[in-house]
Design an enzyme around this catalytic site. Structure first.
Site, PDB file in Angstrom:
ATOM      1  N   ASP A   1    -102.612 -27.718   5.977  1.00 12.70           N
ATOM      2  CA  ASP A   1    -102.926 -28.488   6.845  1.00 12.70           C
ATOM      3  C   ASP A   1    -103.053 -30.078   6.565  1.00 12.70           C
ATOM      4  OD1 ASP A   1    -104.842 -30.057   8.928  1.00 12.70           O
ATOM      5  OD2 ASP A   1    -106.537 -29.326   8.079  1.00 12.70           O
TER       6      ASP A   1
ATOM      7  N   GLY B   1    -103.513 -33.432   7.884  1.00  9.53           N
ATOM      8  CA  GLY B   1    -104.315 -34.233   8.656  1.00  9.53           C
ATOM      9  C   GLY B   1    -103.873 -35.622   8.497  1.00  9.53           C
TER      10      GLY B   1
ATOM     11  N   THR C   1    -105.517 -37.946   7.092  1.00  8.06           N
ATOM     12  CA  THR C   1    -105.790 -38.705   5.828  1.00  8.06           C
ATOM     13  C   THR C   1    -105.397 -37.735   4.486  1.00  8.06           C
ATOM     14  OG1 THR C   1    -108.089 -38.482   5.925  1.00  8.06           O
ATOM     15  CG2 THR C   1    -107.289 -40.394   6.895  1.00  8.06           C
ATOM     16  N   ARG C   2    -105.572 -36.605   4.838  1.00  4.10           N
ATOM     17  CA  ARG C   2    -105.620 -35.692   3.530  1.00  4.10           C
ATOM     18  C   ARG C   2    -104.636 -34.339   4.046  1.00  4.10           C
ATOM     19  NH1 ARG C   2    -108.420 -36.412  -0.608  1.00  4.10           N
ATOM     20  NH2 ARG C   2    -108.174 -34.269  -1.223  1.00  4.10           N
ATOM     21  N   ILE C   3    -104.198 -33.673   2.818  1.00  2.00           N
ATOM     22  CA  ILE C   3    -103.263 -32.485   2.951  1.00  2.00           C
ATOM     23  C   ILE C   3    -104.415 -31.446   2.345  1.00  2.00           C
ATOM     24  CG2 ILE C   3    -101.504 -31.238   2.277  1.00  2.00           C
ATOM     25  CD1 ILE C   3     -99.994 -34.283   1.992  1.00  2.00           C
TER      26      ILE C   3
ATOM     27  N   GLY D   1    -102.184 -30.921  20.010  1.00  2.00           N
ATOM     28  CA  GLY D   1    -102.231 -31.098  18.583  1.00  2.00           C
ATOM     29  C   GLY D   1    -102.220 -29.548  18.008  1.00  2.00           C
TER      30      GLY D   1
ATOM     31  N   ASP E   1    -103.439 -29.163  15.115  1.00  2.00           N
ATOM     32  CA  ASP E   1    -104.716 -28.985  14.264  1.00  2.00           C
ATOM     33  C   ASP E   1    -105.969 -28.498  15.203  1.00  2.00           C
ATOM     34  OD1 ASP E   1    -104.485 -31.238  15.645  1.00  2.00           O
ATOM     35  OD2 ASP E   1    -105.615 -32.506  14.229  1.00  2.00           O
TER      36      ASP E   1
ATOM     37  N   THR F   1    -129.785 -53.868  10.304  1.00  2.00           N
ATOM     38  CA  THR F   1    -128.454 -53.858  10.676  1.00  2.00           C
ATOM     39  C   THR F   1    -127.560 -52.512  10.560  1.00  2.00           C
ATOM     40  OG1 THR F   1    -128.376 -56.177  11.021  1.00  2.00           O
ATOM     41  CG2 THR F   1    -126.561 -55.089  11.182  1.00  2.00           C
TER      42      THR F   1
END
Length: 272
Positions: A12, A14, A16-18, A110, A112, A189
Site C-alpha cells: 500500500d 500511500g 506519505t508512507r509505504i 483511487g 486505495d 487557541t
C-alpha cells in the site's frame, strides 16, 4: 489467479508512507494475521529490499497512489528481492470481488479507496457502510448492500488540516500531535484549533452516515481505519455511543488480500 499462489506480498503506497504485508491464501479474518508486515516513509523505499530479503512471495500486488517515481522505486526493490516474480498493480474497476463500482468513471477511483471498500464489504456484505480512512487525507465512502460502492468524499486529514491552519493563519501555533481535548468549546487557541479540526472530520463522517441512511433506507455502520483514528475515535464514541463502529487496521492491505484471494481477478497492469 493461479491456485499455486500461496504467499502474496501486498503493498500500500500511500501519500506519505509505504505499508506492506505478506498474506497467506485462505487467511482472511478479523483481525488479519499477516505472515510479516512493515512500513517505511517514501524516502526509505530503498530499505524495502533488505526488509524483504528473507521473505517468500509468489506474487506482488501493489496499490500505489503516490506517483510514477515511487512506482519505479518499488519495482527496483521488488526486482532485488523477488527476481522473476510477477508484479501486479491493483486498479479500481467496474466490479471486483463481488463489489460493483458506481463511480462515473470506475477506473478513476483511487485504488486505495476501492481496496478499502472491498475489505469493508468482504466482512460486512449485507450492511450499509460508511468507510472512513483517516490519514494524510480523509476519505469517506459509501456502500449500499445489493448495489455496491456508490461514491464518497475527500477532505484534508486531521494533521494536514491542523498544520495548514497553523501555517496559514497569523500567529496561530503549531498543533502538538499529543494535545488532549476535553471539550468541544476550547478555552485556549491550541485546543480550539484541534477541536475544530477533529469535529470537522467527525462532522463529515456524520453527514455521510445521515445521507446514506436516507439513501439506503437502512441502518448504517461505520468502518474506521488510518493513522488518525486514535485521535478521532474517543470523540466519535462520545458523539455516537450507540452507532455500530468497526476499527480495522491496514484496511487497504486487507482489501488487497481480498483481491489476492478472489478467483475472478480482472487483468491487472504489470507495468510498475
Amino acid at each position: 489467479m493461479s491456485s499455486l499462489v500461496q504467499h502474496s506480498l501486498l503493498i500500500d503506497a500511500g501519500n506519505t508512507r509505504i505499508k506492506w504485508a505478506v498474506f497467506q491464501s485462505g487467511a482472511l479474518g478479523m483481525p488479519m494475521r499477516w505472515l510479516a508486515q512493515g512500513s517505511v516513509d517514501h524516502a526509505q523505499v530503498a530499505e524495502l529490499a533488505s526488509q524483504w530479503r528473507d521473505l517468500r512471495a509468489d506474487e506482488v500486488l501493489v496499490s500505489n497512489v503516490a506517483g510514477e517515481a515511487l512506482q519505479q522505486a518499488l519495482q527496483q526493490a521488488v526486482d532485488a528481492s523477488f527476481p522473476g516474480i510477477s508484479v501486479s498493480r491493483f486498479r479500481a474497476d467496474t466490479k471486483i470481488a463481488g463489489l460493483q463500482n458506481h463511480y462515473r468513471n470506475p477506473q478513476q477511483l483511487g485504488s486505495d479507496r476501492f481496496a478499502s471498500a472491498l475489505a469493508a464489504h468482504h466482512f460486512f456484505p449485507d450492511t450499509a457502510l460508511v468507510v472512513a480512512t483517516c490519514g494524510t487525507a480523509t476519505t469517506v465512502d459509501a456502500i449500499i448492500p445489493g448495489k455496491g460502492f456508490v461514491g464518497g468524499m475527500i477532505l484534508p486529514g486531521l494533521q494536514t488540516m491542523a498544520v495548514s491552519l497553523a501555517q496559514n493563519t497569523a500567529q496561530l501555533p503549531q498543533i502538538a500531535r499529543d494535545l488532549s481535548l476535553d471539550t468541544l468549546f476550547a478555552d485556549n487557541t491550541q485546543q480550539a484549533i484541534m477541536s475544530g479540526c477533529i469535529h470537522a472530520q467527525l462532522g463529515a463522517i456524520q453527514c455521510a452516515i445521515e445521507a446514506l441512511e436516507q439513501q439506503a433506507a437502512s441502518p448504517v455502520e461505520l468502518v474506521l481505519s488510518g493513522g488518525a483514528v486514535p485521535y478521532l475515535q474517543p470523540h466519535w464514541q462520545q458523539l455516537q455511543a450507540k452507532r455500530q463502529t468497526h476499527v480495522i487496521d491496514n484496511l487497504v492491505l486487507t482489501g488487497l488480500a481480498v483481491v489476492a484471494q478472489d478467483r475472478q481477478l480482472p487483468q491487472f497492469s504489470s507495468d510498475l
